[in-house]
Design a protein around this motif. Structure first.
Motif, PDB file in Angstrom:
ATOM      1  N   THR A  13     -31.281 -43.458   0.618  1.00 45.34           N
ATOM      2  CA  THR A  13     -30.347 -42.419   1.090  1.00 45.34           C
ATOM      3  C   THR A  13     -29.076 -43.063   1.634  1.00 45.34           C
ATOM      4  O   THR A  13     -28.046 -43.061   0.991  1.00 45.34           O
ATOM      5  N   ASN A  16     -27.544 -48.046  -0.712  1.00 43.58           N
ATOM      6  CA  ASN A  16     -27.538 -47.955  -2.172  1.00 43.58           C
ATOM      7  C   ASN A  16     -28.646 -48.840  -2.743  1.00 43.58           C
ATOM      8  O   ASN A  16     -29.451 -49.411  -1.995  1.00 43.58           O
ATOM      9  N   ASN A 254     -27.546 -42.262  -4.146  1.00 42.86           N
ATOM     10  CA  ASN A 254     -27.209 -43.292  -3.159  1.00 42.86           C
ATOM     11  C   ASN A 254     -26.266 -44.345  -3.727  1.00 42.86           C
ATOM     12  O   ASN A 254     -25.602 -45.066  -2.972  1.00 42.86           O
TER      13      ASN A 254
END
Length: 269
Positions: A13, A16, A254
């Motif tokens: 979230t 990345n 993400n």
């Protein structure tokens, strides 16, 4: 602007796929802070795996809070004082050791000190967790765990083995514990009265906020409790289909700065 508190999961979230906070996400969080919005990290990680993130995002200042161990621990991020703390009993731990042996799954227990395992052959996912959250690994027999304050237990193995195990865990364990996968290879057991949702409810009450003023951003099943209680549940494009089904909105992945998009689109807009 109606959202006053945003709870943000870390893995999958906030970070990345290179386990980094992108400049765009960092900037959006600072914009929200400047607008008076509480940004609260809500993660399954122990506190040792969060310190560097809180520092990077300046979320360790007076008035900041952090939710760790999947909601078992809520702390003042500035002073380290516990606001909510739920732990597993020694008998809980022994019963989970027996279950892990029955299922033939590697297991470790998480405390504020680090990870404790009774497996002489330490599983690769325990080693991975240790590296990921900056927590040391200790080998201890179950008999040597009587004085440990255990906050979470994790069974860790290949995804297909965990999925198969989930189908065979006796119902009594689901009655006693909150059980959720936080990653395909992590199956987590926390106290029944502890999850990210209950932690956010307690924090909102402390801050004098209604649940309509809260947002959560997540991607996996351990985020479900917080997504179900907040007024604006947001799921990442890379999230699991099961949690996407309960989302009010889907943000970008993400790797596409999804947290920044969610904050700017539904908090600051």
């Amino acid at each position: 602007m109606s959202i006053k508190l945003v709870a943000v999961d870390i893995d999958g979230t906030l970070l990345n796929s290179q386990h980094q906070i992108t400049p765009d996400v960092k900037q959006a969080i600072q914009e929200a802070k400047e607008a008076g919005v509480k940004i609260v990290i809500a993660t399954g990680r122990p506190i040792s795996g969060v310190h560097h993130i809180l520092e990077e995002l300046q979320l360790n200042q007076a008035g900041d809070f952090v939710i760790t161990f999947n909601g078992s621990l809520v702390q003042d991020a500035h002073t380290g004082e516990d606001f909510v703390k739920n732990t597993l009993s020694y008998q809980d731990y022994l019963d989970l050791v027996h279950l892990s042996n029955t299922l033939s799954l590697p297991m470790h227990a998480s405390t504020k000190e680090g990870l404790f395992t009774a497996n002489r052959n330490i599983g690769k996912y325990t080693v991975y967790e240790s590296t990921l959250v900056n927590a040391p690994i200790f080998y201890r027999t179950p008999e040597e765990m009587t004085d440990k304050e255990i906050i979470k237990v994790m069974m860790v193995d290949e995804p297909e083995r965990l999925d198969k195990a989930l189908e065979t865990i006796p119902a009594a364990f689901f009655d006693r514990f909150t059980i959720a996968k936080s990653a395909p290879f992590y199956l987590e057991f926390t106290p029944k009265q502890a999850n990210k949702g209950l932690a956010i409810i307690a924090l909102a009450q402390k801050l004098g906020l209604t649940m309509d003023q809260t947002m959560a951003i997540g991607d996996q099943e351990n985020d479900r409790p917080m997504l179900e209680v907040v007024g604006h549940p947001v799921v990442m494009e890379n999230g699991s289909d099961s949690v996407k089904a309960i989302a009010k909105t889907i943000t970008k992945s993400n790797d596409e700065h999804g947290v920044a998009h969610a904050i700017r689109e539904w908090v600051l807009n």
